[in-house]
Motif scaffolding. Structure first.
Motif, PDB file in Angstrom:
ATOM      1  N   PHE A 226      -6.676   4.511   5.343  1.00  0.00           N
ATOM      2  CA  PHE A 226      -7.639   5.423   5.951  1.00  0.00           C
ATOM      3  C   PHE A 226      -8.500   6.057   4.876  1.00  0.00           C
ATOM      4  O   PHE A 226      -8.208   5.967   3.683  1.00  0.00           O
ATOM      5  CB  PHE A 226      -6.922   6.508   6.775  1.00  0.00           C
ATOM      6  N   SER A 227      -9.577   6.695   5.316  1.00  0.00           N
ATOM      7  CA  SER A 227     -10.460   7.469   4.456  1.00  0.00           C
ATOM      8  C   SER A 227     -10.440   8.914   4.928  1.00  0.00           C
ATOM      9  O   SER A 227     -10.347   9.179   6.132  1.00  0.00           O
ATOM     10  CB  SER A 227     -11.889   6.916   4.515  1.00  0.00           C
ATOM     11  N   SER A 228     -10.501   9.847   3.994  1.00  0.00           N
ATOM     12  CA  SER A 228     -10.394  11.261   4.344  1.00  0.00           C
ATOM     13  C   SER A 228     -11.337  12.086   3.489  1.00  0.00           C
ATOM     14  O   SER A 228     -11.488  11.838   2.293  1.00  0.00           O
ATOM     15  CB  SER A 228      -8.947  11.732   4.129  1.00  0.00           C
ATOM     16  N   GLY A 229     -11.971  13.074   4.117  1.00  0.00           N
ATOM     17  CA  GLY A 229     -12.795  14.011   3.371  1.00  0.00           C
ATOM     18  C   GLY A 229     -14.279  13.710   3.471  1.00  0.00           C
ATOM     19  O   GLY A 229     -14.706  12.754   4.120  1.00  0.00           O
ATOM     20  N   SER A 230     -15.068  14.549   2.817  1.00  0.00           N
ATOM     21  CA  SER A 230     -16.514  14.364   2.771  1.00  0.00           C
ATOM     22  C   SER A 230     -17.060  15.080   1.554  1.00  0.00           C
ATOM     23  O   SER A 230     -16.344  15.804   0.859  1.00  0.00           O
ATOM     24  CB  SER A 230     -17.177  14.912   4.053  1.00  0.00           C
ATOM     25  N   GLY A 231     -18.323  14.857   1.275  1.00  0.00           N
ATOM     26  CA  GLY A 231     -18.979  15.562   0.186  1.00  0.00           C
ATOM     27  C   GLY A 231     -18.425  15.200  -1.175  1.00  0.00           C
ATOM     28  O   GLY A 231     -18.457  14.049  -1.601  1.00  0.00           O
ATOM     29  N   LEU A 232     -17.877  16.189  -1.870  1.00  0.00           N
ATOM     30  CA  LEU A 232     -17.429  16.030  -3.248  1.00  0.00           C
ATOM     31  C   LEU A 232     -15.971  15.620  -3.364  1.00  0.00           C
ATOM     32  O   LEU A 232     -15.454  15.493  -4.480  1.00  0.00           O
ATOM     33  CB  LEU A 232     -17.661  17.333  -4.025  1.00  0.00           C
ATOM     34  N   ASP A 233     -15.299  15.404  -2.235  1.00  0.00           N
ATOM     35  CA  ASP A 233     -13.881  15.030  -2.267  1.00  0.00           C
ATOM     36  C   ASP A 233     -13.608  14.064  -1.109  1.00  0.00           C
ATOM     37  O   ASP A 233     -13.340  14.473   0.013  1.00  0.00           O
ATOM     38  CB  ASP A 233     -12.997  16.275  -2.144  1.00  0.00           C
ATOM     39  N   VAL A 234     -13.733  12.771  -1.399  1.00  0.00           N
ATOM     40  CA  VAL A 234     -13.556  11.730  -0.382  1.00  0.00           C
ATOM     41  C   VAL A 234     -12.489  10.758  -0.880  1.00  0.00           C
ATOM     42  O   VAL A 234     -12.713  10.052  -1.866  1.00  0.00           O
ATOM     43  CB  VAL A 234     -14.867  10.974  -0.102  1.00  0.00           C
ATOM     44  N   ARG A 235     -11.361  10.719  -0.213  1.00  0.00           N
ATOM     45  CA  ARG A 235     -10.213   9.945  -0.681  1.00  0.00           C
ATOM     46  C   ARG A 235      -9.942   8.764   0.251  1.00  0.00           C
ATOM     47  O   ARG A 235     -10.155   8.873   1.451  1.00  0.00           O
ATOM     48  CB  ARG A 235      -8.975  10.844  -0.759  1.00  0.00           C
ATOM     49  N   ILE A 236      -9.452   7.671  -0.332  1.00  0.00           N
ATOM     50  CA  ILE A 236      -9.109   6.517   0.483  1.00  0.00           C
ATOM     51  C   ILE A 236      -7.683   6.074   0.174  1.00  0.00           C
ATOM     52  O   ILE A 236      -7.125   6.398  -0.886  1.00  0.00           O
ATOM     53  CB  ILE A 236     -10.079   5.342   0.273  1.00  0.00           C
ATOM     54  N   THR A 237      -7.104   5.328   1.108  1.00  0.00           N
ATOM     55  CA  THR A 237      -5.809   4.699   0.876  1.00  0.00           C
ATOM     56  C   THR A 237      -5.907   3.217   1.226  1.00  0.00           C
ATOM     57  O   THR A 237      -6.789   2.795   1.970  1.00  0.00           O
ATOM     58  CB  THR A 237      -4.695   5.337   1.723  1.00  0.00           C
ATOM     59  N   THR A 238      -4.982   2.458   0.687  1.00  0.00           N
ATOM     60  CA  THR A 238      -4.859   1.038   1.001  1.00  0.00           C
ATOM     61  C   THR A 238      -3.377   0.727   1.074  1.00  0.00           C
ATOM     62  O   THR A 238      -2.526   1.621   1.008  1.00  0.00           O
ATOM     63  CB  THR A 238      -5.585   0.177  -0.042  1.00  0.00           C
ATOM     64  N   ARG A 239      -3.029  -0.544   1.242  1.00  0.00           N
ATOM     65  CA  ARG A 239      -1.623  -0.935   1.235  1.00  0.00           C
ATOM     66  C   ARG A 239      -1.499  -2.300   0.583  1.00  0.00           C
ATOM     67  O   ARG A 239      -2.495  -3.030   0.473  1.00  0.00           O
ATOM     68  CB  ARG A 239      -1.053  -0.956   2.650  1.00  0.00           C
ATOM     69  N   THR A 240      -0.305  -2.632   0.139  1.00  0.00           N
ATOM     70  CA  THR A 240      -0.102  -3.889  -0.561  1.00  0.00           C
ATOM     71  C   THR A 240       0.956  -4.738   0.137  1.00  0.00           C
ATOM     72  O   THR A 240       1.841  -4.232   0.818  1.00  0.00           O
ATOM     73  CB  THR A 240       0.347  -3.655  -2.022  1.00  0.00           C
ATOM     74  N   SER A 241       0.812  -6.044  -0.040  1.00  0.00           N
ATOM     75  CA  SER A 241       1.813  -7.016   0.395  1.00  0.00           C
ATOM     76  C   SER A 241       1.922  -8.046  -0.712  1.00  0.00           C
ATOM     77  O   SER A 241       0.906  -8.598  -1.153  1.00  0.00           O
ATOM     78  CB  SER A 241       1.396  -7.691   1.703  1.00  0.00           C
ATOM     79  N   GLU A 242       3.110  -8.309  -1.170  1.00  0.00           N
ATOM     80  CA  GLU A 242       3.310  -9.211  -2.297  1.00  0.00           C
ATOM     81  C   GLU A 242       2.769 -10.606  -2.031  1.00  0.00           C
ATOM     82  O   GLU A 242       2.351 -11.311  -2.955  1.00  0.00           O
ATOM     83  CB  GLU A 242       4.794  -9.278  -2.638  1.00  0.00           C
ATOM     84  N   THR A 243       2.751 -11.003  -0.764  1.00  0.00           N
ATOM     85  CA  THR A 243       2.299 -12.359  -0.415  1.00  0.00           C
ATOM     86  C   THR A 243       0.877 -12.410   0.130  1.00  0.00           C
ATOM     87  O   THR A 243       0.370 -13.493   0.422  1.00  0.00           O
ATOM     88  CB  THR A 243       3.255 -12.983   0.626  1.00  0.00           C
ATOM     89  N   ASP A 244       0.237 -11.244   0.277  1.00  0.00           N
ATOM     90  CA  ASP A 244      -1.104 -11.219   0.881  1.00  0.00           C
ATOM     91  C   ASP A 244      -2.000 -10.210   0.168  1.00  0.00           C
ATOM     92  O   ASP A 244      -2.170  -9.079   0.630  1.00  0.00           O
ATOM     93  CB  ASP A 244      -1.019 -10.880   2.366  1.00  0.00           C
ATOM     94  N   PRO A 245      -2.591 -10.586  -0.958  1.00  0.00           N
ATOM     95  CA  PRO A 245      -3.459  -9.655  -1.681  1.00  0.00           C
ATOM     96  C   PRO A 245      -4.726  -9.292  -0.919  1.00  0.00           C
ATOM     97  O   PRO A 245      -5.315  -8.235  -1.157  1.00  0.00           O
ATOM     98  CB  PRO A 245      -3.785 -10.400  -2.973  1.00  0.00           C
ATOM     99  N   PHE A 246      -5.165 -10.164   0.009  1.00  0.00           N
ATOM    100  CA  PHE A 246      -6.361  -9.842   0.792  1.00  0.00           C
ATOM    101  C   PHE A 246      -6.151  -8.582   1.616  1.00  0.00           C
ATOM    102  O   PHE A 246      -7.103  -7.838   1.886  1.00  0.00           O
ATOM    103  CB  PHE A 246      -6.725 -11.004   1.711  1.00  0.00           C
TER     104      PHE A 246
END
Length: 489
Positions: A226-246
């Motif tokens: 997800f993405s969170s925030g606006s303006g001067l503080d905008v943070r994102i997250t991602t996730r990993t899978s050892e078999t699926d870098p896409f």
């Protein structure tokens, strides 16, 4: 000061407090200790009580009545504040606080149930969420369509009937394209293992490649990106899978699209109603065009192929053309966020229909898993194997985001329109993308969409950028041309 100035000072404080509440949500998903959830629920409820009181303060109505405007920006600011005041005033403060408390706790229970593949463990708290959201929707609709009132939170002015008409036009050609593609020989799939630390390193590099300002943001891991925030503080997250870098790389690009929108808004609008994306449909248009039309395009994947080889060595894909086909490989799957472009909208339409049925009481929570599995089998031709691949895969219902799902497909439609307009305006954009230079594409999006924030209505933003009314036609043409070429149709 004038009434308008007084109102904007008050509103700035409200917007700042709203950002604090959002940061609590970000922390809950990324860093909060697991057993802190009950306390965090109370904290979120307390913040919502304060925010609701400010949004419904009688002084706001007085300022709105007396405020005089002298510019397009001031008119737009008042439009948003008035809309927020009128909507918030329809919802009792106790209900708003209770929704914040319950959804905060439900989020953790959803994550636990998803890990255990146990929908029955999640159902009791989901019943609470649904009951509260039905009550809120009834208050907002004031006798009108409850689901439309919920949808209005995410795409102002849209109705379920209008979206259904658009989606009905999408479905037949998507189904036909999927059938043709799945009958054709499939490109090679990735195989092997890909170091998760290297995935995160590459994902941060790609985030910067797409213009994400890491001095005003960060990339972390979460169960659901997800993405969170606006303006001067905008943070994102991602996730990993050892078999699926896409999964990691394209989740990152997707969330960077959201974050770039927020970072690209005119800084004069900081901590005002105009200082954030105008709607989730327009927001999704940015994440989807970054991820798909740009990030999965032949030009950019040619560059990405080299970056992947630098990060992981030889991973079994012979060349750039084969890699482009692999990136865009169409295959059966359960997970919406991992779905290819051909099938993604079919996942969304399933959720759109189910959540309308839930709100209308045509189905109840206890019947939701069976209804999901039945619809999935009908739409995709194979059975759901476990709850985490089915009804528990998305976080949205646990946090009460009913009305949100259709904006994903609307965002895809908008992205199709914007891609057509961008390529007409910047005809040599692929030359830069082939070098890993996204600046021509992202600059056009920033200038024509992102900088405006909430200045215009959602449809106005797209029409002004494209110089034509949005429709599903450009998206369908793009998909048929792209996948027809890849699969030799």
């Amino acid at each position: 000061m004038s009434a308008y100035q007084d109102l904007m000072v008050f509103q700035r404080e409200t917007e700042a407090l709203s950002q604090v509440a959002g940061r609590l949500g970000w922390d809950q998903e990324t860093m909060m200790p697991r057993d802190s959830a009950p306390q965090r629920g109370e904290e979120m409820a307390a913040m919502e009580t304060v925010l609701h009181a400010r949004r419904t303060d009688p002084q706001v109505a007085d300022w709105l009545a007396k405020a005089e405007t002298s510019s397009e920006v001031e008119v737009a600011q008042l439009r948003h504040i008035r809309r927020s005041f009128e909507r918030a005033s329809k919802v009792p403060a106790k209900l708003a606080s209770e929704i914040a408390r319950v959804t905060s706790q439900a989020q953790g229970k959803w994550a636990e149930a998803r890990e255990a593949d146990d929908f029955k463990a999640f159902a009791p708290v989901l019943k609470e969420v649904v009951s509260l959201k039905r009550e809120e929707g009834a208050a907002l609709s004031a006798g009108g369509d409850v689901y439309d009132a919920m949808l209005d939170d995410y795409e102002a002015g849209a109705t379920a009937a209008e979206l259904s008409s658009m989606f009905d036009a999408l479905r037949p050609r998507l189904v036909a394209l999927r059938a043709a593609v799945l009958d054709a020989p499939a490109p090679a799939a990735l195989s092997g293992k890909f170091d998760e630390g290297a995935q995160m390193k590459l994902s941060r590099q790609i985030a910067k490649t797409f213009g994400y300002d890491m001095a005003k943001g960060r990339v972390d891991k979460a169960v659901h990106p997800f993405s969170s925030g606006s303006g001067l503080d905008v943070r994102i997250t991602t996730r990993t899978s050892e078999t699926d870098p896409f999964n990691c790389l394209y989740s990152t690009i997707h969330e960077v699209g959201h974050a770039a929108y927020e970072q690209g808004i005119n800084p004069d609008y900081l901590l005002t109603p105009l200082g954030q994306g105008v709607s989730m449909g327009v927001h999704e248009s940015q994440s989807r065009i970054y991820e798909n039309q740009i990030g999965r395009g032949c030009a950019f994947t040619g560059w990405l192929y080299g970056q992947m080889r630098d990060a992981f060595g030889d991973f079994g894909i012979a060349d750039e053309d084969a890699f482009y086909a692999t990136v865009n490989r169409v295959q059966n799957g359960y997970i919406r966020t991992e779905a290819d472009e051909v099938q993604y909208n079919l996942h969304v339409l399933l959720r759109f229909d189910l959540e309308r049925a839930i709100i209308a009481r045509d189905i109840e929570v206890d019947d939701l898993e069976a209804a999901w599995n039945e619809r999935f089998k009908a739409d995709f031709g194979f059975a759901v194997d476990k709850a985490s691949n089915g009804v528990l895969q998305d976080v949205h219902w646990s946090v009460g985001l009913f009305g949100y799902f259709p904006t994903y497909s609307l965002g895809n439609v908008y992205a199709g329109c914007l891609n057509e307009a961008m390529r007409a305006a910047v005809p040599d954009v692929d030359s830069a993308l082939a070098r890993g230079d996204t600046s021509d594409a992202t600059r056009w999006l920033r200038d024509n969409v992102q900088q405006h924030g909430g200045l215009y209505t959602p449809q106005e933003v797209i029409e002004k950028a494209c110089e034509f009314a949005p429709s599903e036609a450009p998206l369908l043409t793009y998909l048929e041309d792209k996948f027809g070429g890849i699969y030799g149709l």
